[in-house]
Design a protein around this motif. Structure first.
Motif, PDB file in Angstrom:
ATOM      1  N   PHE A   9       0.830  -1.195   0.000  1.00 11.18           N
ATOM      2  CA  PHE A   9       0.000   0.000   0.000  1.00 11.18           C
ATOM      3  C   PHE A   9       0.876   1.261   0.000  1.00 11.18           C
ATOM      4  O   PHE A   9       2.033   1.221   0.374  1.00 11.18           O
ATOM      5  N   ASP A  10       0.280   2.379  -0.416  1.00  9.41           N
ATOM      6  CA  ASP A  10       0.981   3.643  -0.545  1.00  9.41           C
ATOM      7  C   ASP A  10       1.090   4.318   0.822  1.00  9.41           C
ATOM      8  O   ASP A  10       0.240   5.116   1.197  1.00  9.41           O
ATOM      9  N   LYS A  11       2.129   3.977   1.571  1.00 14.68           N
ATOM     10  CA  LYS A  11       2.295   4.501   2.930  1.00 14.68           C
ATOM     11  C   LYS A  11       3.222   5.708   2.902  1.00 14.68           C
ATOM     12  O   LYS A  11       4.408   5.572   2.665  1.00 14.68           O
ATOM     13  N   GLN A  12       2.663   6.891   3.130  1.00 15.10           N
ATOM     14  CA  GLN A  12       3.476   8.094   3.172  1.00 15.10           C
ATOM     15  C   GLN A  12       4.102   8.285   4.555  1.00 15.10           C
ATOM     16  O   GLN A  12       5.278   8.531   4.672  1.00 15.10           O
ATOM     17  N   GLN A  28      -2.072 -14.159   6.526  1.00 21.24           N
ATOM     18  CA  GLN A  28      -2.463 -14.754   5.252  1.00 21.24           C
ATOM     19  C   GLN A  28      -2.949 -13.711   4.257  1.00 21.24           C
ATOM     20  O   GLN A  28      -2.455 -13.648   3.157  1.00 21.24           O
ATOM     21  N   ASP A  29      -3.928 -12.896   4.617  1.00 20.37           N
ATOM     22  CA  ASP A  29      -4.426 -11.850   3.732  1.00 20.37           C
ATOM     23  C   ASP A  29      -4.248 -10.496   4.402  1.00 20.37           C
ATOM     24  O   ASP A  29      -4.452 -10.371   5.610  1.00 20.37           O
ATOM     25  N   VAL A  30      -3.902  -9.492   3.603  1.00 20.64           N
ATOM     26  CA  VAL A  30      -3.739  -8.138   4.140  1.00 20.64           C
ATOM     27  C   VAL A  30      -4.705  -7.205   3.416  1.00 20.64           C
ATOM     28  O   VAL A  30      -4.825  -7.249   2.196  1.00 20.64           O
ATOM     29  N   PHE A  31      -5.421  -6.389   4.182  1.00 24.31           N
ATOM     30  CA  PHE A  31      -6.399  -5.454   3.636  1.00 24.31           C
ATOM     31  C   PHE A  31      -6.038  -4.039   4.070  1.00 24.31           C
ATOM     32  O   PHE A  31      -5.479  -3.845   5.145  1.00 24.31           O
ATOM     33  N   GLU A  32      -6.397  -3.065   3.236  1.00 19.47           N
ATOM     34  CA  GLU A  32      -6.254  -1.656   3.602  1.00 19.47           C
ATOM     35  C   GLU A  32      -7.646  -1.147   3.921  1.00 19.47           C
ATOM     36  O   GLU A  32      -8.552  -1.257   3.101  1.00 19.47           O
ATOM     37  N   ALA A  33      -7.814  -0.616   5.118  1.00 19.91           N
ATOM     38  CA  ALA A  33      -9.124  -0.129   5.537  1.00 19.91           C
ATOM     39  C   ALA A  33      -9.025   1.329   5.933  1.00 19.91           C
ATOM     40  O   ALA A  33      -8.036   1.759   6.539  1.00 19.91           O
ATOM     41  N   GLY A  34     -10.054   2.091   5.604  1.00 21.11           N
ATOM     42  CA  GLY A  34     -10.151   3.451   6.103  1.00 21.11           C
ATOM     43  C   GLY A  34     -10.571   3.370   7.565  1.00 21.11           C
ATOM     44  O   GLY A  34     -11.018   2.333   8.036  1.00 21.11           O
ATOM     45  N   SER A 115      -0.572  -1.868  10.945  1.00 24.35           N
ATOM     46  CA  SER A 115      -0.077  -0.496  11.069  1.00 24.35           C
ATOM     47  C   SER A 115      -1.193   0.514  10.807  1.00 24.35           C
ATOM     48  O   SER A 115      -2.193   0.191  10.169  1.00 24.35           O
ATOM     49  N   ILE A 116      -0.988   1.722  11.318  1.00 22.00           N
ATOM     50  CA  ILE A 116      -1.848   2.870  11.001  1.00 22.00           C
ATOM     51  C   ILE A 116      -0.940   3.864  10.297  1.00 22.00           C
ATOM     52  O   ILE A 116       0.173   4.131  10.772  1.00 22.00           O
ATOM     53  N   TYR A 117      -1.393   4.387   9.162  1.00 19.38           N
ATOM     54  CA  TYR A 117      -0.555   5.297   8.378  1.00 19.38           C
ATOM     55  C   TYR A 117      -1.419   6.282   7.612  1.00 19.38           C
ATOM     56  O   TYR A 117      -2.636   6.124   7.520  1.00 19.38           O
ATOM     57  N   PHE A 118      -0.777   7.294   7.086  1.00 18.69           N
ATOM     58  CA  PHE A 118      -1.436   8.253   6.199  1.00 18.69           C
ATOM     59  C   PHE A 118      -0.992   7.950   4.776  1.00 18.69           C
ATOM     60  O   PHE A 118       0.201   7.785   4.517  1.00 18.69           O
ATOM     61  N   ASN A 119      -1.949   7.898   3.834  1.00 20.98           N
ATOM     62  CA  ASN A 119      -1.599   7.631   2.440  1.00 20.98           C
ATOM     63  C   ASN A 119      -1.238   8.939   1.728  1.00 20.98           C
ATOM     64  O   ASN A 119      -1.203  10.001   2.349  1.00 20.98           O
ATOM     65  N   ALA A 120      -1.008   8.868   0.437  1.00 22.04           N
ATOM     66  CA  ALA A 120      -0.580  10.047  -0.338  1.00 22.04           C
ATOM     67  C   ALA A 120      -1.622  11.155  -0.324  1.00 22.04           C
ATOM     68  O   ALA A 120      -1.293  12.332  -0.425  1.00 22.04           O
ATOM     69  N   ARG A 121      -2.909  10.794  -0.200  1.00 21.88           N
ATOM     70  CA  ARG A 121      -3.978  11.795  -0.176  1.00 21.88           C
ATOM     71  C   ARG A 121      -4.222  12.352   1.228  1.00 21.88           C
ATOM     72  O   ARG A 121      -5.134  13.149   1.427  1.00 21.88           O
ATOM     73  N   ARG A 123      -5.142  10.608   3.928  1.00 18.90           N
ATOM     74  CA  ARG A 123      -6.185   9.878   4.651  1.00 18.90           C
ATOM     75  C   ARG A 123      -5.553   8.864   5.600  1.00 18.90           C
ATOM     76  O   ARG A 123      -4.587   8.189   5.237  1.00 18.90           O
ATOM     77  N   ALA A 124      -6.112   8.746   6.805  1.00 15.63           N
ATOM     78  CA  ALA A 124      -5.625   7.760   7.765  1.00 15.63           C
ATOM     79  C   ALA A 124      -6.145   6.386   7.352  1.00 15.63           C
ATOM     80  O   ALA A 124      -7.333   6.217   7.071  1.00 15.63           O
ATOM     81  N   LYS A 125      -5.254   5.418   7.288  1.00 13.09           N
ATOM     82  CA  LYS A 125      -5.600   4.054   6.883  1.00 13.09           C
ATOM     83  C   LYS A 125      -5.058   3.067   7.895  1.00 13.09           C
ATOM     84  O   LYS A 125      -4.088   3.340   8.603  1.00 13.09           O
ATOM     85  N   VAL A 126      -5.688   1.881   7.937  1.00 13.45           N
ATOM     86  CA  VAL A 126      -5.231   0.800   8.792  1.00 13.45           C
ATOM     87  C   VAL A 126      -4.905  -0.381   7.895  1.00 13.45           C
ATOM     88  O   VAL A 126      -5.703  -0.755   7.040  1.00 13.45           O
ATOM     89  N   GLU A 127      -3.737  -0.965   8.083  1.00 10.21           N
ATOM     90  CA  GLU A 127      -3.374  -2.194   7.377  1.00 10.21           C
ATOM     91  C   GLU A 127      -3.831  -3.340   8.275  1.00 10.21           C
ATOM     92  O   GLU A 127      -3.320  -3.520   9.379  1.00 10.21           O
ATOM     93  N   LEU A 128      -4.827  -4.073   7.810  1.00  7.26           N
ATOM     94  CA  LEU A 128      -5.483  -5.105   8.605  1.00  7.26           C
ATOM     95  C   LEU A 128      -5.167  -6.472   8.032  1.00  7.26           C
ATOM     96  O   LEU A 128      -5.269  -6.666   6.818  1.00  7.26           O
ATOM     97  N   ALA A 129      -4.764  -7.416   8.882  1.00 11.79           N
ATOM     98  CA  ALA A 129      -4.388  -8.748   8.411  1.00 11.79           C
ATOM     99  C   ALA A 129      -5.345  -9.805   8.946  1.00 11.79           C
ATOM    100  O   ALA A 129      -5.769  -9.753  10.097  1.00 11.79           O
ATOM    101  N   LEU A 130      -5.662 -10.747   8.081  1.00 16.97           N
ATOM    102  CA  LEU A 130      -6.403 -11.941   8.476  1.00 16.97           C
ATOM    103  C   LEU A 130      -5.327 -12.969   8.796  1.00 16.97           C
ATOM    104  O   LEU A 130      -4.570 -13.376   7.913  1.00 16.97           O
ATOM    105  N   ALA A 131      -5.191 -13.342  10.066  1.00 19.76           N
ATOM    106  CA  ALA A 131      -4.051 -14.145  10.491  1.00 19.76           C
ATOM    107  C   ALA A 131      -4.458 -15.282  11.414  1.00 19.76           C
ATOM    108  O   ALA A 131      -5.524 -15.249  12.025  1.00 19.76           O
TER     109      ALA A 131
END
Length: 160
Positions: A9-12, A28-34, A115-121, A123-131
């Protein structure tokens, strides 16, 4: 229209990271969530404050919630300040929520924020994993595997 998912993901600006998650869980799976935040929470995150070390996510009534994430009160927030450990709604597509719910319900997996990060725009995003949780022997095996791969790389560089 289905867009291809990016490899990463685009992590600024990374604000909070759960470094222990990849050790304790087999991701196993990683999702980007607002993430739905109030104004003082965003300001607090922009200052680099926040922790997701003991947090997790759960699916309730077709919605995904981030539980136990600590975003401390904003220093200049006065009466408009937020509660530091309140549950926060994660914003995902319905199909993604279905995938997450299926993984948690059927296969006994866990939703772990990486992780919690801000993208290029901005916006605060959360990288969420199904583990899936690792037990102690699995963790040792994983460490041995990582060490061996690192050693292989060294040997290839020296003799290759």
């Amino acid at each position: 229209m289905v867009r291809p998912r990016p490899a990463s993901f685009d992590k600024q600006k990374i604000v909070a990271e759960n470094r222990r998650a990849r050790y304790d869980y087999a991701v196993q799976d990683v999702f980007e969530a607002g993430i739905a935040l109030t104004g003082t929470e965003v300001k607090s995150l922009r200052f680099g404050e926040g922790s997701i070390a003991e947090s997790y996510a759960e699916v309730k009534d077709g919605e995904v919630w981030l539980i136990n994430a600590n975003i401390p009160e904003f220093s200049h927030g006065n009466r408009f300040n937020h509660e530091p450990k309140r549950p926060r709604k994660l914003l995902l597509h319905e199909r993604e929520i279905g995938k997450l719910f299926g993984g948690v319900a059927r296969q006994g997996m866990t939703l772990v924020p990486l992780s919690i990060y801000f993208n290029a725009r901005g916006r605060a995003k959360v990288e969420l994993a199904l583990a899936k949780g690792r037990k102690a022997p699995d963790k040792r095996e994983h460490e041995k595997e990582k060490d061996w791969k690192r050693e292989q790389g060294r040997l290839l560089r020296q003799h290759g």
